[in-house]
Design an enzyme around this catalytic site. Structure first.
Site, short mmCIF file in Angstrom:
data_model
loop_
_atom_site.label_atom_id
_atom_site.label_comp_id
_atom_site.label_asym_id
_atom_site.label_seq_id
_atom_site.Cartn_x
_atom_site.Cartn_y
_atom_site.Cartn_z
N LYS A 106 -4.52 5.19 1.87
CA LYS A 106 -3.17 5.69 2.18
C LYS A 106 -3.31 6.96 2.99
O LYS A 106 -4.32 7.66 2.88
CB LYS A 106 -2.41 6.00 0.88
CG LYS A 106 -0.92 6.05 1.03
CD LYS A 106 -0.37 4.64 1.06
CE LYS A 106 1.10 4.54 0.81
NZ LYS A 106 1.44 3.17 0.40
N1 GLU Z 1 3.09 0.84 3.00
C1 GLU Z 1 3.14 -0.50 2.48
C2 GLU Z 1 2.69 -0.51 1.02
O1 GLU Z 1 2.76 0.47 0.34
C3 GLU Z 1 2.40 -1.50 3.35
C4 GLU Z 1 0.94 -1.23 3.54
C5 GLU Z 1 0.25 -2.14 4.54
O2 GLU Z 1 0.90 -3.01 5.07
O3 GLU Z 1 -0.94 -1.92 4.75
O4 GLU Z 1 2.34 -1.53 0.49
#
Ligand code: GLU
Length: 413
Positions: A106
């Site tokens: 993240k």
């Molecule tokens: N931000 C989204 C999540 O928390 C998508 C992450 C992604 O597609 O890599 O799952």
């Protein structure tokens, strides 16, 4: 406890309990809990008035046992390393739960993007991507959208990376269709959330076409969730965004509300329902309460006042551990984030596969594959929940941790 740190503890508490139930050795449990790498970068960029401004940016790579690190990048003034760390670990469990070949990561920048122009955001985004360049790659770490980032930001990221390394659409997912984005990615998290509601209803003998829904947050996730639940026949009686909420006991007219919100980026001025506060919205009587905004929305202050039959965590970490205890005592099941909102990263995976194949899939293909993945994961979690008599969150973590632990042991240290 601040709302910010709630998702840290929610992840940790569920992790510990799942690890005990799985009988995982403490040294393996510890190895899987620790993030692999944490990067903090300075992001200096020029404001429109010519002044230089510096912000902090983060990328946490939690675990890549099952594949490249994967997860979004958020722009929010609450972002700090602790929050990004907790969210990165949730991505490891989410990708494992859906059985897609990724780990978890993240990123984020501590910024309120509404206070900056689009040109400033572009310069900031490009500088951030350049700063994390040494640790990312299409087989290493693949970012995506998260809170307050979108397809346009992914387009800038992709361009910045491609300028240094050659055309590389697979470096990031959630891109615009014109730049190698996937059909169905924009609505994927909302569609996955709606499928989760439908499966929850099926398992609990709730008739969807007689059910009522309240959604907190009407961004990408909340608005598409509303759209698909409306198609399933649910009555959406309340929604909110940062400007406040609206309540309509007879059901909101979702298609015009969706269009108004898509155009104006707010529900404000939609001309429907009675205005209520966000706090009032959470206590409305309904079958399904869907927090689709930020972490910590349902906490020890308001959990007791909820008036719903199920909480469906469309945001990441919206129910704090204390609130989860209260809801367990009130026999209100909570369907956890790593299952509910996994549609987004699942279609991100499909997008990445298409980029690597250099072959575009039809929308129907994407939607069908998403449906299959979501239903399978839901069923696996449900089976463990019934067998072990544990909440859905613990069952989800058990399925996910078991998968990562097996791969970890097979790969060897
Ligand atoms: N931000 C989204 C999540 O928390 C998508 C992450 C992604 O597609 O890599 O799952």
């Amino acid at each position: 406890m601040s709302k910010k740190t709630s998702s840290v503890n929610a992840a940790t508490g569920a992790y510990q309990r799942a690890v005990e139930l799985l009988g995982l050795k403490p040294n393996i449990a510890r190895a899987l809990e620790m993030p692999d790498r944490e990067l903090t970068v300075e992001v200096p960029f020029r404001r429109d008035n010519g002044e230089v401004m510096s912000l902090l940016g983060f990328r946490v790579q939690h675990n890549n046992t099952r594949g490249p690190f994967k997860g979004g990048i958020r722009y929010h003034h609450h972002v700090d390393l602790a929050e990004v760390r907790a969210l990165a670990s949730l991505m490891t469990w989410k990708t494992a739960l859906l059985d897609i070949p990724y780990g978890g990561g993240k990123g984020g920048i501590a910024i309120d993007p509404s206070k900056f122009s689009v040109h400033e955001l572009e310069r900031l985004s490009r500088k951030f991507f350049r700063a994390i360049d040494p640790v990312i790659g299409p087989n290493i770490d693949i970012p995506a959208p998260d809170v307050n980032t979108n397809a346009q930001v992914m387009g800038w990221f992709m361009d910045e990376y491609s300028q240094a390394h050659g055309y590389t659409p697979a470096i990031v997912t959630g891109k615009p269709l014109e730049l190698g984005g996937s059909e169905g990615r924009e609505h994927a998290t909302g569609k996955g959330t709606a499928i989760t509601v439908r499966e929850t209803a099926n398992k609990n003998d709730v008739a969807l076409d007689k059910s009522t829904v309240v959604i907190q947050g009407f961004g990408n996730v909340g608005s598409f969730t509303a759209k698909f639940l409306d198609e399933y026949g649910c009555k959406i009686v309340g929604v909110s965004d940062v400007t406040g909420g609206i309540h309509e006991p007879d059901g909101l007219e979702i298609s015009s509300l969706f269009d108004h919100n898509y155009k104006n980026r707010t529900i404000d001025g939609c001309g429907q329902g009675k205005n209520i506060t966000n706090d009032e919205l959470l206590t409305l009587e309904c079958d399904f309460l869907i927090p689709a905004a930020l972490g910590g929305a349902i906490n020890k202050e308001n959990a007791d006042a909820l008036n719903c039959r199920f909480v469906i965590e469309a945001a990441n970490g919206p129910v704090t551990p204390k609130a989860a205890e209260t809801l367990w005592e009130k026999s209100v099941p909570v369907i956890p984030d790593i299952l509910t909102n996994a549609g987004g990263v699942t279609v991100s995976y499909f997008e990445w596969v298409q980029n690597l194949q250099q072959f575009k899939w039809e929308l129907e293909d994407v939607d069908t594959k998403l449906e299959t993945k979501m239903v399978k994961a839901f069923q696996e979690v449900y089976n463990i929940k019934v067998e072990k008599k544990v909440p859905m969150r613990i069952a989800s973590f058990m399925v996910a941790i078991d998968r990562v632990a097996r791969s970890f042991q097979l790969r060897g240290v």
